[in-house]
Design an enzyme around this catalytic site. Structure first.
Site, PDB file in Angstrom:
ATOM      1  N   LYS A 203     -20.855   9.705  25.893  1.00  0.00           N
ATOM      2  CA  LYS A 203     -19.488  10.190  25.669  1.00  0.00           C
ATOM      3  C   LYS A 203     -18.472   9.043  25.726  1.00  0.00           C
ATOM      4  O   LYS A 203     -17.593   8.921  24.862  1.00  0.00           O
ATOM      5  CB  LYS A 203     -19.140  11.248  26.720  1.00  0.00           C
ATOM      6  CG  LYS A 203     -17.709  11.692  26.717  1.00  0.00           C
ATOM      7  CD  LYS A 203     -17.363  12.488  25.482  1.00  0.00           C
ATOM      8  CE  LYS A 203     -15.874  12.645  25.339  1.00  0.00           C
ATOM      9  NZ  LYS A 203     -15.482  13.679  24.407  1.00  0.00           N
ATOM     10  N   CYS A 257      -8.103  11.627  25.227  1.00  0.00           N
ATOM     11  CA  CYS A 257      -9.491  11.148  25.280  1.00  0.00           C
ATOM     12  C   CYS A 257      -9.594   9.664  24.980  1.00  0.00           C
ATOM     13  O   CYS A 257      -9.962   8.869  25.838  1.00  0.00           O
ATOM     14  CB  CYS A 257     -10.323  11.915  24.254  1.00  0.00           C
ATOM     15  SG  CYS A 257     -10.043  13.676  24.321  1.00  0.00           S
TER      16      CYS A 257
HETATM   17  N1  SAJ Z   1      -6.158   7.118  14.994  1.00  0.00           N
HETATM   18  C1  SAJ Z   1      -5.814   5.914  14.385  1.00  0.00           C
HETATM   19  N2  SAJ Z   1      -6.592   5.460  13.363  1.00  0.00           N
HETATM   20  C2  SAJ Z   1      -7.676   6.151  12.928  1.00  0.00           C
HETATM   21  C3  SAJ Z   1      -8.032   7.367  13.539  1.00  0.00           C
HETATM   22  C4  SAJ Z   1      -7.254   7.822  14.586  1.00  0.00           C
HETATM   23  O1  SAJ Z   1      -4.832   5.264  14.750  1.00  0.00           O
HETATM   24  O2  SAJ Z   1      -8.320   5.671  11.992  1.00  0.00           O
HETATM   25  C5  SAJ Z   1      -5.364   7.639  16.118  1.00  0.00           C
HETATM   26  C6  SAJ Z   1      -4.826   9.031  15.868  1.00  0.00           C
HETATM   27  O3  SAJ Z   1      -3.651   9.001  15.125  1.00  0.00           O
HETATM   28  C7  SAJ Z   1      -4.630   9.538  17.286  1.00  0.00           C
HETATM   29  C8  SAJ Z   1      -5.779   8.877  18.041  1.00  0.00           C
HETATM   30  O4  SAJ Z   1      -6.225   7.806  17.232  1.00  0.00           O
HETATM   31  O5  SAJ Z   1      -3.415   9.083  17.833  1.00  0.00           O
HETATM   32  C9  SAJ Z   1      -6.934   9.768  18.413  1.00  0.00           C
HETATM   33  O6  SAJ Z   1      -7.185  10.721  17.417  1.00  0.00           O
HETATM   34  P1  SAJ Z   1      -8.632  11.124  16.896  1.00  0.00           P
HETATM   35  O7  SAJ Z   1      -8.471  12.146  15.844  1.00  0.00           O
HETATM   36  O8  SAJ Z   1      -9.396   9.926  16.516  1.00  0.00           O
HETATM   37  O9  SAJ Z   1      -9.383  11.704  18.186  1.00  0.00           O
HETATM   38  P2  SAJ Z   1      -9.043  12.853  19.287  1.00  0.00           P
HETATM   39  O10 SAJ Z   1      -8.491  12.176  20.510  1.00  0.00           O
HETATM   40  O11 SAJ Z   1      -8.246  13.959  18.739  1.00  0.00           O
HETATM   41  O12 SAJ Z   1     -10.533  13.362  19.620  1.00  0.00           O
HETATM   42  C10 SAJ Z   1     -11.494  12.420  20.075  1.00  0.00           C
HETATM   43  C11 SAJ Z   1     -12.759  12.602  19.235  1.00  0.00           C
HETATM   44  N3  SAJ Z   1     -13.667  11.481  19.460  1.00  0.00           N
HETATM   45  C12 SAJ Z   1     -14.210  10.815  18.422  1.00  0.00           C
HETATM   46  O13 SAJ Z   1     -13.954  11.047  17.261  1.00  0.00           O
HETATM   47  C13 SAJ Z   1     -15.184   9.735  18.809  1.00  0.00           C
HETATM   48  C14 SAJ Z   1     -13.458  13.893  19.605  1.00  0.00           C
HETATM   49  O14 SAJ Z   1     -14.702  14.025  18.953  1.00  0.00           O
HETATM   50  C15 SAJ Z   1     -13.684  13.943  21.138  1.00  0.00           C
HETATM   51  O15 SAJ Z   1     -14.323  15.163  21.529  1.00  0.00           O
HETATM   52  C16 SAJ Z   1     -12.341  13.882  21.803  1.00  0.00           C
HETATM   53  O16 SAJ Z   1     -11.750  12.617  21.457  1.00  0.00           O
HETATM   54  C17 SAJ Z   1     -12.542  14.024  23.296  1.00  0.00           C
HETATM   55  O17 SAJ Z   1     -12.287  15.119  23.851  1.00  0.00           O
HETATM   56  O18 SAJ Z   1     -13.044  13.091  23.921  1.00  0.00           O
END
Ligand code: SAJ
Length: 445
Positions: A203, A257
């Site tokens: 995780k 997360c």
């Molecule tokens: N972000 C970027 N660039 C990207 C992708 C995302 O700057 O290319 C930013 C987003 O805008 C946001 C942040 O990252 O601010 C996080 O967003 P996200 O959509 O990547 O992830 P979360 O926090 O909504 O969910 C994550 C997920 N983890 C992964 O994809 C590895 C999800 O599967 C987990 O279950 C969750 O964290 C968790 O609960 O840990």
């Protein structure tokens, strides 16, 4: 007696409890917040998630899901409570400990206890296991103990709980097999069995991988801004390579997360974690970088007002936890700038010092610069007139490639972007580029 008791009815616990109830288990959902318990017993949810309200209503109506403030004897206990970090970036496991202590006196021989909360390596056996031991049971033998992390993407929780693969880490192989019997009743993804320590690392590795990858994209963006290269174009071509997958640069990384979990590794293994701490610093520093670029242009000076558009940490959700807007706002205040924050979805009010308003005109009123932090649908069609009628100055920073830059430029705005030099953005109008949201990079979200 309930078959399953779910401790914590938040973003993961509530959908999990509802899915288990829908799969036919007799489920007791437990939360320390009376508002959550009361709403659930009326078949209602207090937060929005696709498909959740209908499922919760049906689960409650069936009689399989009941909520309470205290746990009761059950065959299985699933702990889904938050594991935040302190201001000093240390894991706060008090809620895991509290939930474990609440179920401790109820435990019986043969029970199964599952921890789902994202946790530092060793939490399952050292925190949950220790409480079990205090009640006279050998964890992993008398009481089965597993770590089964949730891996769902907020906004798509219900579908991902069903469809995602799951890793099930047992303190013994028998423990893992017991947990499989529970999850296979609703999960359609592959269930992979391992031990608790490995599952905890899986995780943390997933979210840390994403944070470091985004930090790399943000470094590439800074290089491109200085070198007069379009980083979006460069990353999209690099991603044509079969073994390269760079994520998208942006205003920083938010949510409960990804900006949190790497710190669990940094805290436990400081000697090995310089890269992870640096990635956190880079992502949290994106707000400051954006302000510096605008201030270097001379059009934004101390005392001016900056309007921040978007307090939610990502598009089309109402969750402001660890939002990049918070880092941007703090950096702006440190530079003597006035700050106003708007979000169409987030509850207005004070969020840990971030004053959030739902009134866009008010937020933009008198601002010298507007910084788009969140690519909400509501912002997609914002026109030069929307900005121009209210703002005092003509500076826009679009950190998400979301606005119509050519139109803004024609109306006299100076438009900054993450990953492109000012000259490039300003030249778009000549060649008709820079229209709303034309990113070539798959953000993977
Ligand atoms: N972000 C970027 N660039 C990207 C992708 C995302 O700057 O290319 C930013 C987003 O805008 C946001 C942040 O990252 O601010 C996080 O967003 P996200 O959509 O990547 O992830 P979360 O926090 O909504 O969910 C994550 C997920 N983890 C992964 O994809 C590895 C999800 O599967 C987990 O279950 C969750 O964290 C968790 O609960 O840990």
């Amino acid at each position: 007696m309930a078959e399953i008791c779910v401790m914590g009815l938040g973003y993961v616990g509530l959908p999990t409890a509802s899915l288990l109830a829908t799969a036919g288990f007799d489920v007791l959902g437990v939360d320390v917040n009376p508002v959550v318990v009361e709403s659930l017993n009326k078949g209602r949810t207090i937060f929005k998630e696709a498909g959740l309200s209908t499922m919760v209503a049906a689960a409650c109506h069936s009689g399989n899901l009941v909520a309470a403030l205290e746990p009761a004897p059950s065959d299985t206990f699933i702990i889904c409570v938050p594991t935040p970090i302190s201001d000093e970036k240390k894991a706060d496991l008090s809620l895991v400990e509290q939930a474990s202590r609440a179920i401790g006196p109820l435990l019986r021989h043969g029970n199964l206890v599952i921890l789902e909360s994202t946790s530092p390596i060793g939490t399952t056996r050292n925190v949950v296991g220790e409480v079990i031991r205090e009640h006279g049971f050998e964890p992993g033998m008398d009481v089965h103990v597993c770590y089964c992390p949730e891996r769902v993407l907020p906004g798509n929780t219900v579908a991902e709980l069903v469809n995602n693969d799951r890793v099930i880490g047992g303190m013994s192989p028998d423990c893992a097999k017991r947990a499989v019997e529970i999850y296979q009743r609703f999960a359609q993804g592959e269930l992979t069995l391992t031990n608790d320590l490995t599952a905890e690392m899986v995780k943390l590795a997933e979210n840390t991988y994403r944070d470091v990858n985004i930090a790399l994209a943000n470094v590439f963006a800074r290089v491109a801004e200085d070198a007069g290269i379009d980083v979006w174009e460069a990353i999209s071509y690099a991603n044509h390579h079969p073994r390269v997958d760079v994520l998208s640069p942006g205003p920083g990384v938010g949510g409960h997360c990804i900006p949190v979990d790497p710190w669990f590794l940094v805290e436990s293994f400081p000697a090995h974690a310089e890269l992870l701490a640096k990635a956190r610093q880079i992502n949290d520093g994106q707000g400051e970088r954006m302000l510096e670029r605008m201030m270097e242009s001379g059009d934004l000076v101390s005392g001016d007002k900056v309007a921040i558009l978007g307090a939610a940490y990502k598009a089309d959700i109402d969750d402001p936890r660890e939002s990049p807007a918070a880092h941007l706002s703090a950096a702006a205040k440190a530079k003597g700038l006035e700050v106003a924050v708007h979000d169409p979805l987030v509850e207005p009010g004070d969020w840990h010092g971030l004053m959030i308003s739902n009134d866009l005109d008010d937020c933009l009123g008198g601002a010298t610069a507007a910084v788009l932090v969140t690519n909400h649908k509501e912002y997609r069609s914002l026109s030069a007139k929307n900005f121009g009628d209210r703002m005092k100055g003509r500076l826009i920073y679009d950190s998400r490639k979301w606005l119509n830059h050519a139109a803004l430029r024609r109306a006299g705005f100076k438009v900054f972007e993450v990953g492109r030099s000012l000259d490039q953005t300003q030249a778009d109008v000549e060649v008709g580029m820079g229209t709303a949201g034309e990113s070539n990079v798959d953000s993977g979200t």
